[in-house]
Design an enzyme around this catalytic site. Structure first.
Site, PDB file in Angstrom:
ATOM      1  CB  CYS A   1      -3.826   8.719  -0.555  1.00 15.55           C
ATOM      2  SG  CYS A   1      -5.573   8.682  -0.209  1.00 15.55           S
TER       3      CYS A   1
ATOM      4  CE  LYS B   1      -3.269   2.869   0.467  1.00 24.38           C
ATOM      5  NZ  LYS B   1      -4.168   3.115  -0.644  1.00 24.38           N
TER       6      LYS B   1
HETATM    7  N1  SAJ Z   1      -1.123  14.661  -9.492  1.00 27.51           N
HETATM    8  C1  SAJ Z   1      -0.209  15.386 -10.250  1.00 27.51           C
HETATM    9  N2  SAJ Z   1       0.193  14.904 -11.453  1.00 27.51           N
HETATM   10  C2  SAJ Z   1      -0.276  13.710 -11.955  1.00 27.51           C
HETATM   11  C3  SAJ Z   1      -1.211  12.970 -11.179  1.00 27.51           C
HETATM   12  C4  SAJ Z   1      -1.606  13.479  -9.954  1.00 27.51           C
HETATM   13  O1  SAJ Z   1       0.264  16.464  -9.836  1.00 27.51           O
HETATM   14  O2  SAJ Z   1       0.120  13.352 -13.069  1.00 27.51           O
HETATM   15  C5  SAJ Z   1      -1.547  15.181  -8.164  1.00 27.51           C
HETATM   16  C6  SAJ Z   1      -3.043  15.470  -8.056  1.00 27.51           C
HETATM   17  O3  SAJ Z   1      -3.370  16.727  -8.575  1.00 27.51           O
HETATM   18  C7  SAJ Z   1      -3.244  15.360  -6.560  1.00 27.51           C
HETATM   19  C8  SAJ Z   1      -2.253  14.268  -6.145  1.00 27.51           C
HETATM   20  O4  SAJ Z   1      -1.330  14.177  -7.208  1.00 27.51           O
HETATM   21  O5  SAJ Z   1      -2.898  16.577  -5.911  1.00 27.51           O
HETATM   22  C9  SAJ Z   1      -2.863  12.923  -5.879  1.00 27.51           C
HETATM   23  O6  SAJ Z   1      -3.858  12.618  -6.822  1.00 27.51           O
HETATM   24  P1  SAJ Z   1      -4.044  11.172  -7.475  1.00 27.51           P
HETATM   25  O7  SAJ Z   1      -5.188  11.256  -8.405  1.00 27.51           O
HETATM   26  O8  SAJ Z   1      -2.773  10.703  -8.034  1.00 27.51           O
HETATM   27  O9  SAJ Z   1      -4.329  10.200  -6.251  1.00 27.51           O
HETATM   28  P2  SAJ Z   1      -5.367  10.195  -4.997  1.00 27.51           P
HETATM   29  O10 SAJ Z   1      -4.658  10.773  -3.814  1.00 27.51           O
HETATM   30  O11 SAJ Z   1      -6.690  10.730  -5.338  1.00 27.51           O
HETATM   31  O12 SAJ Z   1      -5.532   8.581  -4.790  1.00 27.51           O
HETATM   32  C10 SAJ Z   1      -4.375   7.794  -4.587  1.00 27.51           C
HETATM   33  C11 SAJ Z   1      -4.402   6.615  -5.590  1.00 27.51           C
HETATM   34  N3  SAJ Z   1      -3.113   5.931  -5.562  1.00 27.51           N
HETATM   35  C12 SAJ Z   1      -2.396   5.718  -6.697  1.00 27.51           C
HETATM   36  O13 SAJ Z   1      -2.752   6.095  -7.786  1.00 27.51           O
HETATM   37  C13 SAJ Z   1      -1.121   4.952  -6.540  1.00 27.51           C
HETATM   38  C14 SAJ Z   1      -5.527   5.651  -5.213  1.00 27.51           C
HETATM   39  O14 SAJ Z   1      -5.498   4.497  -6.040  1.00 27.51           O
HETATM   40  C15 SAJ Z   1      -5.381   5.228  -3.733  1.00 27.51           C
HETATM   41  O15 SAJ Z   1      -6.429   4.341  -3.346  1.00 27.51           O
HETATM   42  C16 SAJ Z   1      -5.486   6.486  -2.898  1.00 27.51           C
HETATM   43  O16 SAJ Z   1      -4.377   7.324  -3.247  1.00 27.51           O
HETATM   44  C17 SAJ Z   1      -5.425   6.068  -1.422  1.00 27.51           C
HETATM   45  O17 SAJ Z   1      -6.497   6.030  -0.781  1.00 27.51           O
HETATM   46  O18 SAJ Z   1      -4.353   5.688  -0.949  1.00 27.51           O
END
Ligand code: SAJ
Length: 401
Positions: free
Chosen positions: A255, A201
């Site tokens: 997360c 995780k």
């Molecule tokens: N972000 C970027 N650039 C990108 C992708 C995301 O700057 O190319 C930023 C987003 O704007 C945001 C942050 O990253 O601020 C996180 O967003 P996210 O969409 O990547 O992830 P979360 O936090 O919504 O959900 C994550 C997911 N984990 C992964 O993709 C490895 C989800 O599958 C998990 O279940 C969740 O964390 C969790 O609960 O742990």
């Protein structure tokens, strides 16, 4: 089968609802009586597309009932928060107290599952806690760590369709937990041990954090080198083995901006890259705020007046109303500090009102402002037409210019 879910938050409630919708008799437990009341009336106390409808269904047909105390069940699923204490040190006291709450109900043959994000070794510690309080249960119950991996905003679909990692404290526990999830998960169920599942995780989210840090670092380099980072990444990604993520105004949410610290706090010497990625992603938000402030200063020198500044977006990522650990919110607060003269127009299309910030319609703010800073790439912003009569700071690739 009767399952008792401890914690009815962003993950606990959707999982309880989906389990109830798939033939499991579910008891939902939360210490907050308001949450219990709301769930029992079929309402979801946060926004998650598609969840309300199923919640209403399972509460009206009685397959999900919420209480403030557990009830005797066959399965206990712990889905409580693991916040920080002090300097980014995970605090597992909620998990401990959830285990203590179910202890009086635990009997031979029961399955206890921890879903909360935890430092490595927590499940083994919880086993010790259970056996020290109830020695007769040693090797007589099943205990597994089974992390969630759903994306907020797409939780209902991902809860059912994502593959899952199932980490038992022994093989029997993995087997039993896989049997439980097979009632409502259509993805594959991969069995391992508890420590690997806990680390898995943390690894998933740390991996994404490191990859985003790479994109954010590139964006800062490109700014200095006068290169369009969006074009650069698009071109680099044409390589068959390169897949760079998108830079933004930082990393937020509860997360990715949090879980890597579960590794760095326990393995500070060994986790150099993971720690640095956290620093870079935090720095990116600071860098954006400094960029807005210096652009305002330049405008003032040039025009002899304070600019009107549109700050576009408050949520932690596009198209959601969730402001938890949001870099955009941090940037807005930072930029506004000590700037009473400047006219700030704050925009967040996914929420109606905010207790601190007065919100403005996105099209009106875009029209009115001298400087427009895009902090979140919401779909509404992508409908706007690029204008070169204003200064546009596109931190998240709305126009990719
Ligand atoms: N972000 C970027 N650039 C990108 C992708 C995301 O700057 O190319 C930023 C987003 O704007 C945001 C942050 O990253 O601020 C996180 O967003 P996210 O969409 O990547 O992830 P979360 O936090 O919504 O959900 C994550 C997911 N984990 C992964 O993709 C490895 C989800 O599958 C998990 O279940 C969740 O964390 C969790 O609960 O742990």
């Amino acid at each position: 089968m009767k399952a008792c879910f401890i914690g009815l938050g962003y993950i606990g409630l959707p999982t309880a609802v989906i389990a109830a919708d798939n033939g499991i008799e579910v008891i939902g437990v939360d210490i907050n009586p308001e949450v219990v009341k709301s769930v029992n009336s079929g309402k979801v106390h946060f926004s998650e597309p598609g969840l309300d409808k199923i919640c209403k269904k399972v509460t009206s047909n009685g397959t999900l009932k919420a209480y403030t105390e557990p009830q005797t069940s066959d399965v206990y699923v712990i889905v409580v928060p693991t916040p920080f204490k002090g300097n980014h040190e995970p605090d597992v006291s909620y998990v401990e107290s959830a285990v203590t709450t179910v202890l009086p109900y635990l009997k031979e043959g029961d399955l206890c599952i921890i879903e909360s994000t935890c430092p490595v070794g927590t499940t083994e510690k919880m086993a010790e806690l259970i056996y020290s309080e109830k020695p007769a249960l040693k090797d007589k119950i099943y205990l597994s760590y089974c992390p969630e991996r759903v994306l907020p905003g797409n939780t209902v679909y991902e809860l059912i369709h994502n593959d899952r990692v199932i980490g038992g404290i022994d093989e029997g526990s993995s087997e039993k937990a896989a049997g439980f999830y097979s009632h409502f998960v259509k993805g594959s169920l991969y069995k391992t041990n508890a420590r690997t599942a806990e680390m898995c995780k943390l690894t998933e989210n740390a991996s994404r954090d490191v990859q985003i840090a790479f994109a954010n670092e590139l964006s800062i380099i490109c700014e200095k080198a006068h290169i369009n980072v969006w074009e650069l990444i698009e071109l680099a990604n044409k390589h068959p083995r390169v897949n760079i993520l998108q830079p933004g105004s930082g990393v937020g949410g509860h997360c990715i901006a949090v879980d890597p610290y579960f590794i760095t706090s326990e393995f500070p010497i060994e986790s150099q890259l993971i720690g640095k990625a956290r620093e870079i992603n935090n720095y990116k938000a600071f860098w954006c705020s400094e960029k807005i402030l210096s652009t305002m200063k330049d405008f003032n020198l040039r025009e002899g007046r304070e600019p009107v500044v549109a700050l576009m977006g408050l949520s932690f990522k596009p198209n959601i109303e969730d402001l938890r650990e949001s870099p955009a919110k941090y940037i807005v607060s930072k930029v506004m500090q000590g700037h009473n003269n400047a006219d700030f127009l704050i925009v967040e299309p996914n929420i109606e009102t905010h207790k601190v910030f007065k919100l403005t319609d996105y099209a009106e703010a875009y029209d009115t402002a001298d400087i427009v800073a895009f902090l979140v790439a919401h779909k509404e912003f992508k409908k706007l037409i690029f204008r070169d009569d204003k200064v546009i700071l596109d931190f998240c690739g709305v126009f990719k210019k």
